[in-house]
Design an enzyme around this catalytic site. Sequence first.
Site, PDB file in Angstrom:
ATOM      1  N   CYS A  23      -0.064   7.958   7.948  1.00  0.00           N
ATOM      2  CA  CYS A  23       1.158   8.286   6.702  1.00  0.00           C
ATOM      3  C   CYS A  23      -0.095   9.633   6.117  1.00  0.00           C
ATOM      4  CB  CYS A  23       1.566   7.730   6.048  1.00  0.00           C
ATOM      5  SG  CYS A  23       2.269   6.491   6.531  1.00  0.00           S
ATOM      6  N   ALA A  46      -1.450   1.780   9.636  1.00  0.00           N
ATOM      7  CA  ALA A  46      -2.886   1.587   9.315  1.00  0.00           C
ATOM      8  C   ALA A  46      -3.430   1.914   8.160  1.00  0.00           C
ATOM      9  CB  ALA A  46      -3.535   1.631  10.924  1.00  0.00           C
ATOM     10  N   GLU A  47      -3.419   4.019   8.046  1.00  0.00           N
ATOM     11  CA  GLU A  47      -3.880   4.803   7.250  1.00  0.00           C
ATOM     12  C   GLU A  47      -3.023   5.439   6.967  1.00  0.00           C
ATOM     13  OE1 GLU A  47      -8.005   3.405   6.726  1.00  0.00           O
ATOM     14  OE2 GLU A  47      -6.672   2.876   9.149  1.00  0.00           O
ATOM     15  N   THR A  48      -3.417   5.880   5.427  1.00  0.00           N
ATOM     16  CA  THR A  48      -2.487   7.179   4.684  1.00  0.00           C
ATOM     17  C   THR A  48      -3.709   7.391   4.025  1.00  0.00           C
ATOM     18  OG1 THR A  48      -0.713   5.085   3.700  1.00  0.00           O
ATOM     19  CG2 THR A  48      -1.356   7.261   2.940  1.00  0.00           C
ATOM     20  N   VAL A  70     -11.398   3.385   3.280  1.00  0.00           N
ATOM     21  CA  VAL A  70     -12.592   3.752   3.950  1.00  0.00           C
ATOM     22  C   VAL A  70     -13.111   4.562   4.412  1.00  0.00           C
ATOM     23  CG1 VAL A  70     -11.398   1.520   5.136  1.00  0.00           C
ATOM     24  CG2 VAL A  70     -10.351   3.964   5.648  1.00  0.00           C
TER      25      VAL A  70
END
Length: 272
Positions: A23, A46-48, A70
């Site tokens: 996203c 998994a990741e924004t 992260v």
Amino acid sequence: MPKLPFYQVDAFASRPFEGNQACVMPLEDFLPDAILQTIAAENNVAETAYLVRKSENTWALRWFTPAVEVPLCGHATLASAHVLFEEYGFKGEAVHFETVHSGGLIVRRLADGRLEMDFPCGPVQEIPVTDDVATALGARPVQAWGGMFYAARFETPEEVEALTPDQSALKDLGVPGDGWDRGNFGCFAAGGDGVDVTSRFFAPGSGIDEDPATGSWHTMLARVMSERFGKTGLKCRQAFPGRGAFIDTRLEGDRVKLIGTSVTVIEGSFTL
């Protein structure tokens, strides 16, 4: 109620339902960390990635999994550049990202339309394969390296594709240290159908059992494959069951070029 722009992108993909979901949310300013984390948990991919424009061709960039922020994420960086080029109409040759932990990152648009990311590549060191790791993975690697993550080499791509690790056991294992290397395992083998290397990436330490496409892992994989097999340019397949992703890498000193394409699958707004 505030509405925030929202794009969901399949990164390292040539069509929908390939690669890895990210996203991308361009903002005027970063919201409080707790809100950014809550939004990422709500998005549940998994990741924004959050972007804040700093100048004509430079954006501040941060990445959050559903569980943690992260310091580096490749597929969400590719997705962010894709949104700027394709959805926001950025006309320059390259976008520049400023990050807190990974310095400046540059993504260029190549003549064939693919995007090329320039990422740092840290050192790696061969380490012993322990019984705990072999048990948690459900198979014993023939070789292992420590670095940004734990890298486990198997003899054949078929062994990598057959792995069914114990995620709860993996979560507390890794290379020595207390960093984000804990619970993040890249498993790979040389070869595969039309590629130089086949891999999978298990990341229960970052709140993700298995990641479909992981750019940061491929920076380490590029270094390991260079030291083990003498290859500086690679065609890579990340063999997430049911999706899969293709990432080209090129090692240049202490930097790695990561090359791929993305597609936008959802566009809208996030309501707070």
